[in-house]
Design a protein around this motif. Structure first.
Motif, PDB file in Angstrom:
ATOM      1  N   ALA A 110      13.786 -36.794  81.764  1.00 17.03           N
ATOM      2  CA  ALA A 110      12.986 -35.703  82.332  1.00 17.03           C
ATOM      3  C   ALA A 110      11.500 -36.058  82.376  1.00 17.03           C
ATOM      4  O   ALA A 110      10.828 -35.850  83.390  1.00 17.03           O
ATOM      5  CB  ALA A 110      13.197 -34.430  81.501  1.00 17.03           C
ATOM      6  N   ILE A 143       3.166 -39.382  76.575  1.00 20.37           N
ATOM      7  CA  ILE A 143       3.238 -39.749  75.155  1.00 20.37           C
ATOM      8  C   ILE A 143       4.704 -39.884  74.776  1.00 20.37           C
ATOM      9  O   ILE A 143       5.493 -38.958  74.993  1.00 20.37           O
ATOM     10  CB  ILE A 143       2.579 -38.660  74.266  1.00 20.37           C
ATOM     11  N   ASP A 144       5.088 -41.037  74.250  1.00 20.49           N
ATOM     12  CA  ASP A 144       6.459 -41.189  73.750  1.00 20.49           C
ATOM     13  C   ASP A 144       6.432 -42.082  72.515  1.00 20.49           C
ATOM     14  O   ASP A 144       5.723 -43.076  72.480  1.00 20.49           O
ATOM     15  CB  ASP A 144       7.386 -41.782  74.819  1.00 20.49           C
ATOM     16  N   PRO A 159      23.442 -42.431  78.664  1.00 20.98           N
ATOM     17  CA  PRO A 159      24.882 -42.319  78.932  1.00 20.98           C
ATOM     18  C   PRO A 159      25.688 -43.590  78.654  1.00 20.98           C
ATOM     19  O   PRO A 159      26.877 -43.510  78.328  1.00 20.98           O
ATOM     20  CB  PRO A 159      24.931 -41.953  80.422  1.00 20.98           C
ATOM     21  N   ALA A 194       9.049 -32.585  77.207  1.00 25.50           N
ATOM     22  CA  ALA A 194      10.306 -33.220  77.671  1.00 25.50           C
ATOM     23  C   ALA A 194      10.837 -34.097  76.540  1.00 25.50           C
ATOM     24  O   ALA A 194      11.141 -35.273  76.719  1.00 25.50           O
ATOM     25  CB  ALA A 194      10.038 -34.046  78.929  1.00 25.50           C
ATOM     26  N   GLY A 245      13.548 -33.921  74.634  1.00 24.86           N
ATOM     27  CA  GLY A 245      14.977 -34.141  74.356  1.00 24.86           C
ATOM     28  C   GLY A 245      15.429 -33.450  73.078  1.00 24.86           C
ATOM     29  O   GLY A 245      14.818 -32.479  72.619  1.00 24.86           O
ATOM     30  N   GLY A 293      25.078 -41.435  69.858  1.00 25.36           N
ATOM     31  CA  GLY A 293      24.022 -41.026  70.798  1.00 25.36           C
ATOM     32  C   GLY A 293      22.662 -41.654  70.581  1.00 25.36           C
ATOM     33  O   GLY A 293      21.717 -41.325  71.292  1.00 25.36           O
ATOM     34  N   CYS A 325      27.436 -31.256  73.804  1.00 26.27           N
ATOM     35  CA  CYS A 325      27.605 -32.507  74.560  1.00 26.27           C
ATOM     36  C   CYS A 325      29.023 -33.052  74.368  1.00 26.27           C
ATOM     37  O   CYS A 325      29.220 -34.186  73.927  1.00 26.27           O
ATOM     38  CB  CYS A 325      26.552 -33.507  74.070  1.00 26.27           C
ATOM     39  N   MET A 348      30.346 -35.495  67.557  1.00 27.22           N
ATOM     40  CA  MET A 348      29.156 -35.074  68.292  1.00 27.22           C
ATOM     41  C   MET A 348      28.671 -33.787  67.635  1.00 27.22           C
ATOM     42  O   MET A 348      29.282 -32.734  67.806  1.00 27.22           O
ATOM     43  CB  MET A 348      29.575 -34.833  69.748  1.00 27.22           C
ATOM     44  N   PHE A 397       8.476 -31.694  66.680  1.00 22.93           N
ATOM     45  CA  PHE A 397       7.200 -31.413  67.357  1.00 22.93           C
ATOM     46  C   PHE A 397       7.188 -29.964  67.885  1.00 22.93           C
ATOM     47  O   PHE A 397       6.188 -29.260  67.768  1.00 22.93           O
ATOM     48  CB  PHE A 397       6.992 -32.400  68.524  1.00 22.93           C
ATOM     49  N   ILE A 438      16.350 -31.568  78.265  1.00 18.82           N
ATOM     50  CA  ILE A 438      17.011 -30.916  77.123  1.00 18.82           C
ATOM     51  C   ILE A 438      16.079 -29.937  76.406  1.00 18.82           C
ATOM     52  O   ILE A 438      16.544 -28.978  75.785  1.00 18.82           O
ATOM     53  CB  ILE A 438      17.574 -32.003  76.171  1.00 18.82           C
ATOM     54  N   GLY A 445      22.091 -35.514  82.521  1.00 24.63           N
ATOM     55  CA  GLY A 445      21.030 -36.309  83.122  1.00 24.63           C
ATOM     56  C   GLY A 445      20.516 -35.758  84.453  1.00 24.63           C
ATOM     57  O   GLY A 445      19.307 -35.725  84.687  1.00 24.63           O
ATOM     58  N   CYS A 489      28.553 -35.455  87.738  1.00 22.42           N
ATOM     59  CA  CYS A 489      28.794 -36.122  86.463  1.00 22.42           C
ATOM     60  C   CYS A 489      30.015 -37.032  86.561  1.00 22.42           C
ATOM     61  O   CYS A 489      30.947 -36.737  87.304  1.00 22.42           O
ATOM     62  CB  CYS A 489      29.029 -35.063  85.388  1.00 22.42           C
TER      63      CYS A 489
HETATM   64  C1  FAD Z   1      26.147 -40.344  74.006  1.00 21.72           C
HETATM   65  C2  FAD Z   1      25.626 -39.582  75.188  1.00 21.72           C
HETATM   66  C3  FAD Z   1      26.223 -39.779  76.436  1.00 21.72           C
HETATM   67  C4  FAD Z   1      25.774 -39.079  77.537  1.00 21.72           C
HETATM   68  N1  FAD Z   1      26.374 -39.295  78.744  1.00 21.72           N
HETATM   69  C5  FAD Z   1      25.918 -38.661  79.848  1.00 21.72           C
HETATM   70  C6  FAD Z   1      26.508 -38.915  81.122  1.00 21.72           C
HETATM   71  O1  FAD Z   1      27.473 -39.655  81.254  1.00 21.72           O
HETATM   72  N2  FAD Z   1      25.981 -38.282  82.197  1.00 21.72           N
HETATM   73  C7  FAD Z   1      24.897 -37.446  82.091  1.00 21.72           C
HETATM   74  O2  FAD Z   1      24.436 -36.917  83.098  1.00 21.72           O
HETATM   75  N3  FAD Z   1      24.319 -37.185  80.903  1.00 21.72           N
HETATM   76  C8  FAD Z   1      24.806 -37.773  79.778  1.00 21.72           C
HETATM   77  N4  FAD Z   1      24.215 -37.532  78.573  1.00 21.72           N
HETATM   78  C9  FAD Z   1      23.069 -36.611  78.525  1.00 21.72           C
HETATM   79  C10 FAD Z   1      21.766 -37.321  78.921  1.00 21.72           C
HETATM   80  O3  FAD Z   1      21.588 -38.446  78.104  1.00 21.72           O
HETATM   81  C11 FAD Z   1      20.616 -36.331  78.749  1.00 21.72           C
HETATM   82  O4  FAD Z   1      20.782 -35.321  79.718  1.00 21.72           O
HETATM   83  C12 FAD Z   1      19.234 -36.946  78.979  1.00 21.72           C
HETATM   84  O5  FAD Z   1      19.020 -38.040  78.123  1.00 21.72           O
HETATM   85  C13 FAD Z   1      18.197 -35.859  78.727  1.00 21.72           C
HETATM   86  O6  FAD Z   1      16.953 -36.324  79.083  1.00 21.72           O
HETATM   87  P1  FAD Z   1      15.624 -35.818  78.350  1.00 21.72           P
HETATM   88  O7  FAD Z   1      14.528 -36.567  78.996  1.00 21.72           O
HETATM   89  O8  FAD Z   1      15.587 -34.344  78.338  1.00 21.72           O
HETATM   90  O9  FAD Z   1      15.795 -36.250  76.828  1.00 21.72           O
HETATM   91  P2  FAD Z   1      15.904 -37.716  76.204  1.00 21.72           P
HETATM   92  O10 FAD Z   1      16.575 -38.645  77.143  1.00 21.72           O
HETATM   93  O11 FAD Z   1      16.508 -37.535  74.855  1.00 21.72           O
HETATM   94  O12 FAD Z   1      14.396 -38.179  76.042  1.00 21.72           O
HETATM   95  C14 FAD Z   1      13.516 -37.586  75.135  1.00 21.72           C
HETATM   96  C15 FAD Z   1      12.332 -38.520  74.927  1.00 21.72           C
HETATM   97  O13 FAD Z   1      11.362 -37.833  74.127  1.00 21.72           O
HETATM   98  C16 FAD Z   1      10.842 -38.722  73.161  1.00 21.72           C
HETATM   99  N5  FAD Z   1      10.343 -37.908  72.038  1.00 21.72           N
HETATM  100  C17 FAD Z   1      11.025 -36.986  71.304  1.00 21.72           C
HETATM  101  N6  FAD Z   1      10.227 -36.408  70.399  1.00 21.72           N
HETATM  102  C18 FAD Z   1       8.998 -36.960  70.566  1.00 21.72           C
HETATM  103  C19 FAD Z   1       7.737 -36.767  69.921  1.00 21.72           C
HETATM  104  N7  FAD Z   1       7.573 -35.890  68.931  1.00 21.72           N
HETATM  105  N8  FAD Z   1       6.703 -37.529  70.321  1.00 21.72           N
HETATM  106  C20 FAD Z   1       6.843 -38.437  71.317  1.00 21.72           C
HETATM  107  N9  FAD Z   1       7.998 -38.659  71.959  1.00 21.72           N
HETATM  108  C21 FAD Z   1       9.066 -37.912  71.603  1.00 21.72           C
HETATM  109  C22 FAD Z   1      12.008 -39.629  72.806  1.00 21.72           C
HETATM  110  O14 FAD Z   1      11.561 -40.861  72.252  1.00 21.72           O
HETATM  111  C23 FAD Z   1      12.691 -39.802  74.173  1.00 21.72           C
HETATM  112  O15 FAD Z   1      12.194 -40.934  74.872  1.00 21.72           O
HETATM  113  C24 FAD Z   1      24.692 -38.181  77.410  1.00 21.72           C
HETATM  114  C25 FAD Z   1      24.089 -37.982  76.161  1.00 21.72           C
HETATM  115  C26 FAD Z   1      24.566 -38.647  75.056  1.00 21.72           C
HETATM  116  C27 FAD Z   1      23.919 -38.410  73.705  1.00 21.72           C
END
Ligand code: FAD
Length: 399
Positions: A11, A32-33, A42, A102, A104, A123, A155, A246, A254, A288, A309, A345
């Motif tokens: 995201a 910031i990450d 995935p 964003a 997660g 995960g 999940c 899971m 945060f 998320i 995703g 998906c």
């Molecule tokens: C095992 C697994 C399999 C999956 N398979 C699928 C699939 O097949 N198809 C699908 O569509 N989706 C799948 N998903 C879901 C998909 O991975 C998520 O929808 C997606 O990763 C969400 O994106 P996001 O950017 O919201 O969060 P994330 O991808 O979790 O990214 C969050 C980011 O925030 C950063 N962060 C967190 N806290 C802080 C902080 N305090 N300071 C700085 N940085 C921070 C983290 O380092 C990370 O880079 C799966 C998930 C898992 C766990």
């Protein structure tokens, strides 16, 4: 105008790149990450079986961000002062005009005793590699296996994928006959997936369970996990030399440590359909981190809805578009409720796959189909290759 995006995976990286692409020099964007890597989460389900290494599904994001004019700060955001518009990180303070959360999920391992100590979780890169090691040991002395999702999890899809992949792996290792394989889930029926199912899904999953001789328990919770067994809320004890569960997701520290964000009890950001905070006009959320109310009532055991995703990427795009609109003085914002985003998906089932397509994630839907492919699993590989290519090149405008 300066926008700070916290979290830069699905995201956040999309939101940051789209903001810069659309806002050009009018827009200063800081991402910031705490992780310098983009990770295609995935594909972590393949890491325990050696089908992927973490390096195959991740790359450094700083170069692509800098090339596209986004400043990258490799730091952990600790809290935000929403009154003075300052993010505090372990590498100093950053001020903002607009803030995008964003970040997660955080994994709630303490959902039941023993989950953290004795169950594996795939995960995270670390968890997936530990699982690979545990399976190498398991091979030498096989026994029962429990795979599933705990109460409150959302999940479930990833756990189903792991289940069918481990079944295939057991056959490849020629130890399948020595293993009693169990699937446990809080869903009130197989294939609910936290989206109230797709027509034909339950029948198809039941036939998969029968075909692969997998025992299953629906509408169950985990009471406790031990080294050699899983105890369910029903009192049933399932012997297990290997367990993968899971657990539920909650918001990250945060968010929960920043009272100004007025997060929900689960630690998610309350937003309207334009992904703008309900009361803070310069705070936005994507992926998320967004609070999404499950669109169904559970059975006896609570569970939640997945945030996958595609909607994570879409909400990143919507947030970027809306920040630009606000900065241009426009009042009409782009709106798309989470549940109205199309469902796209792929469930990998180990040399098999099921493609799930719907016009809306949540019911009522106009169409929703599951397309099983029992011969090979190339769609998830295509999705992985496409997404890594798109992100590596910064083509955030693509679907
Ligand atoms: C095992 C697994 C399999 C999956 N398979 C699928 C699939 O097949 N198809 C699908 O569509 N989706 C799948 N998903 C879901 C998909 O991975 C998520 O929808 C997606 O990763 C969400 O994106 P996001 O950017 O919201 O969060 P994330 O991808 O979790 O990214 C969050 C980011 O925030 C950063 N962060 C967190 N806290 C802080 C902080 N305090 N300071 C700085 N940085 C921070 C983290 O380092 C990370 O880079 C799966 C998930 C898992 C766990």
């Amino acid at each position: 105008m300066k926008t700070v995006v916290i979290g830069g995976n699905f995201a956040g990286i999309t939101a940051a790149l789209e903001l810069k692409r659309k806002g050009k020099d009018q827009q200063e964007v800081v991402l910031i990450d705490k992780s310098p890597l983009f990770l295609f989460v995935p594909s972590l389900i393949w890491v325990p079986f050696g089908r992927r290494d973490v390096k195959d599904i991740s790359f450094r994001k700083d170069t692509i961000l800098e090339k596209r004019g986004v400043d990258f700060l490799n730091a952990e955001a600790l809290e935000v002062d929403t009154v003075n518009q300052i993010v505090k990180t372990d590498k100093g303070e950053v001020n903002y005009d607009h803030l995008v959360v964003a970040t997660g999920p955080k994994v709630k391992y303490d959902v039941a005793p023993g989950v953290k100590e004795f169950a594996h979780y795939i995960g995270t890169p670390n968890g997936a590699m530990k699982t690979r090691k545990a399976l190498e040991e398991f091979k030498k002395n096989p026994g029962g296996i429990v795979v599933g999702a705990t109460q409150n999890a959302g999940c479930m899809g990833a756990a189903y994928e792991f289940l069918f992949n481990i079944e295939k792996w057991l056959r490849e290792q020629k130890i399948r006959k020595k293993v009693d394989l169990y699937w446990i889930t809080p869903e009130n029926y197989l294939g609910h997936f936290g989206i109230d199912g797709i027509k034909g899904g339950e029948t198809m999953l039941k036939s998969f369970m029968k075909m692969f001789n997998i025992h299953f328990r629906t509408e169950v919770g985990v009471k406790e996990v031990f080294k050699d067994k899983v105890v369910l809320n029903t009192g049933e004890e399932i012997p297990a030399k290997f367990t993968m569960l899971m657990p539920p997701f909650v918001g990250v520290d945060f968010v929960t440590k920043s009272p100004g964000l007025q997060a929900t009890p689960a630690g998610y950001i309350p937003v309207t359909d334009d992904y703008r905070h309900v009361t803070l006009p310069n705070v936005w959320a994507a992926g998320i981190a967004v609070d999404v109310k499950p669109p169904f009532t559970c059975g006896e055991v609570p569970f939640s809805t997945p945030k996958t995703g595609y909607p994570s990427d879409e909400t990143g795009k919507i947030v970027a578009e809306n920040i630009i609109r606000v900065q241009k003085g426009k009042t009409e914002l782009k709106k798309k409720a989470w549940g109205k985003i199309p469902g796209i998906c792929v469930m990998d089932a180990g040399k098999k796959e099921v493609i799930i397509l719907s016009d809306k994630l949540f019911k009522p839907r106009n169409f929703a189909i599951m397309i099983p492919n029992v011969f090979y699993d190339f769609s998830k590989v295509l999705f992985e290759k496409y997404f890594l290519w798109k992100t590596r090149n910064g083509y955030s405008q693509l679907p």
